[in-house]
Design a protein around this motif. Structure first.
Motif, mmCIF file in Angstrom:
data_model
loop_
_atom_site.group_PDB
_atom_site.id
_atom_site.type_symbol
_atom_site.label_atom_id
_atom_site.label_comp_id
_atom_site.label_asym_id
_atom_site.label_seq_id
_atom_site.Cartn_x
_atom_site.Cartn_y
_atom_site.Cartn_z
ATOM 1 N N UNK A 96 0.821 -1.214 0.000
ATOM 2 C CA UNK A 96 0.000 0.000 0.000
ATOM 3 C C UNK A 96 0.857 1.269 0.000
ATOM 4 N N UNK A 97 1.932 1.278 0.793
ATOM 5 C CA UNK A 97 2.763 2.482 0.891
ATOM 6 C C UNK A 97 3.448 2.796 -0.442
ATOM 7 N N UNK A 98 4.040 1.786 -1.062
ATOM 8 C CA UNK A 98 4.725 2.021 -2.342
ATOM 9 C C UNK A 98 3.743 2.397 -3.444
ATOM 10 N N UNK A 99 2.550 1.807 -3.425
ATOM 11 C CA UNK A 99 1.535 2.176 -4.417
ATOM 12 C C UNK A 99 1.126 3.628 -4.233
ATOM 13 N N UNK A 100 0.921 4.023 -2.989
ATOM 14 C CA UNK A 100 0.535 5.411 -2.709
ATOM 15 C C UNK A 100 1.630 6.380 -3.145
ATOM 16 N N UNK A 101 2.892 6.047 -2.838
ATOM 17 C CA UNK A 101 3.999 6.902 -3.263
ATOM 18 C C UNK A 101 4.077 6.987 -4.789
ATOM 19 N N UNK A 102 3.898 5.856 -5.457
ATOM 20 C CA UNK A 102 3.973 5.843 -6.924
ATOM 21 C C UNK A 102 2.879 6.711 -7.543
ATOM 22 N N UNK A 103 1.657 6.580 -7.049
ATOM 23 C CA UNK A 103 0.556 7.392 -7.565
ATOM 24 C C UNK A 103 0.743 8.860 -7.203
ATOM 25 N N UNK A 104 1.276 9.109 -5.992
ATOM 26 C CA UNK A 104 1.541 10.492 -5.596
ATOM 27 C C UNK A 104 2.575 11.155 -6.491
ATOM 28 N N UNK A 105 3.648 10.423 -6.791
ATOM 29 C CA UNK A 105 4.653 10.953 -7.717
ATOM 30 C C UNK A 105 4.042 11.198 -9.099
ATOM 31 N N UNK A 106 3.166 10.307 -9.536
ATOM 32 C CA UNK A 106 2.532 10.457 -10.849
ATOM 33 C C UNK A 106 1.702 11.732 -10.913
ATOM 34 N N UNK A 107 0.911 11.968 -9.875
ATOM 35 C CA UNK A 107 0.087 13.179 -9.834
ATOM 36 C C UNK A 107 0.972 14.426 -9.819
ATOM 37 N N UNK A 108 2.033 14.387 -9.028
ATOM 38 C CA UNK A 108 2.929 15.540 -8.931
ATOM 39 C C UNK A 108 3.607 15.829 -10.266
ATOM 40 N N UNK A 109 4.047 14.793 -10.979
ATOM 41 C CA UNK A 109 4.718 14.981 -12.267
ATOM 42 C C UNK A 109 3.784 15.595 -13.301
ATOM 43 N N UNK A 110 2.550 15.100 -13.362
ATOM 44 C CA UNK A 110 1.589 15.648 -14.322
ATOM 45 C C UNK A 110 1.250 17.091 -13.972
ATOM 46 N N UNK A 111 1.045 17.349 -12.674
ATOM 47 C CA UNK A 111 0.665 18.688 -12.247
ATOM 48 C C UNK A 111 1.756 19.708 -12.560
ATOM 49 N N UNK A 112 2.992 19.363 -12.217
ATOM 50 C CA UNK A 112 4.105 20.316 -12.389
ATOM 51 C C UNK A 112 4.524 20.423 -13.850
ATOM 52 N N UNK A 113 4.908 19.293 -14.433
ATOM 53 C CA UNK A 113 5.482 19.341 -15.781
ATOM 54 C C UNK A 113 4.414 19.462 -16.865
#
Length: 289
Positions: free
Chosen positions: A261-278
């Motif tokens: 669960x933790x790694x999945x949450x981190x992976x999805x969180x990074x995905x959202x951050x990358x789309x939002x920023x870049x």
């Protein structure tokens, strides 16, 4: 006389037709009075550009080299090069390596999105795209949708090779599908980084050079090849917080039949951050370029 008169009248009529200036009201009726075609939706426009990306592969099939021959080479090379030294046997090492090398390969080939964007800009294609009455991000999203097909193909090739040389996912078909799906979500998000560079930099070589400078540290300084516990403390701090480490761990555990669960949450969180920023930076550059 009658024939001559008729010819003269006909000539005058033709001259009147040619010389008569159309009225503004008539032109407005022709241009405005007709029903305008419906504007395509954001999804329809994005899918159309995604299909365009696939048609480019049809005409230049060599573009599939990076998702066919390259993944096969990566799996075989790292398995038989490091397997005996790190795990005692290739059979044991492939169970740990394959999800990680799958993550590494897909992340590495995302940089070709930026190269494709830069190529179209240099050819002037994007000037035409910007004049179309479509959703503005559609060309960019279309690139990424087309690349998702390539990422899926590369994942299938690597899994097939891994199964042939001994990889056995305890999570079964469901675990493999979940792992690949999570990886594709992250790859889609990570590709926005390269679209930004494709718009910023002037040549394809520049995009390739900058991409490699970013990708190599992120992929090699991770848990793809070895457990971070064997690394120095200062390096562990970087590796354990790397987005590639979180994605590789999540894919590895999902394919093993677990639910990290933790790694999945981190992976999805990074995905959202990358789309939002870049994604935001990319669209600003696209609107100004």
């Amino acid at each position: 006389m009658t024939t001559a008169t008729t010819k003269t009248d006909t000539a005058k009529d033709l001259d009147d037709l040619v010389l008569e200036t159309p009225k503004a009201e008539d032109l407005a009726a022709l241009l405005v009075g007709q029903e305008r075609p419906q504007r395509p939706s954001a999804i329809s426009a994005s899918v159309t550009f995604g299909w365009r990306a696939m048609l480019k592969i049809k005409h230049v099939p060599e573009q599939l080299f990076d998702v066919t021959a390259f993944p096969i080479m990566m799996v075989l090379m790292y398995t038989y090069l490091f397997g005996g030294a790190l795990a005692g046997s290739t059979q044991e090492y492939i169970q740990f390596l394959l999800p990680g090398i799958l993550t590494m390969s897909i992340v590495m080939i995302t940089m070709y999105t930026g190269v494709a964007v830069n190529t179209d800009i240099s050819k002037g294609v994007f000037d035409r795209f910007r004049t179309l009455p479509i959703w503005r991000p559609a060309p960019m999203v279309g690139y990424l949708l087309g690349d998702l097909i390539r990422y899926g193909l590369g994942s299938a090739v690597m899994l097939a090779v891994g199964m042939l040389i001994g990889y056995r996912p305890d999570g079964g078909f469901v675990g493999v599908v979940l792992g690949v799906a999570l990886l594709l979500v992250f790859a889609f998000s990570f590709s926005w980084v390269w679209t930004m560079f494709g718009l910023m930099l002037r040549t394809e070589k520049s995009v390739m050079g900058v991409s490699m400078m970013i990708i190599f540290p992120l992929t090699f300084l991770s848990n793809i090849f070895v457990d971070p516990k064997t690394m120095p403390g200062w390096l562990q701090a970087f590796v354990n917080n790397s987005p590639v480490t979180h994605v590789a761990s999540a894919v590895r555990e999902l394919m093993a039949g677990n639910w990290p669960a933790a790694d999945i949450a981190w992976s999805l969180g990074w995905s959202v951050a990358l789309v939002t920023i870049f994604g935001t930076i990319t669209m600003r550059l696209y609107n100004r370029k």
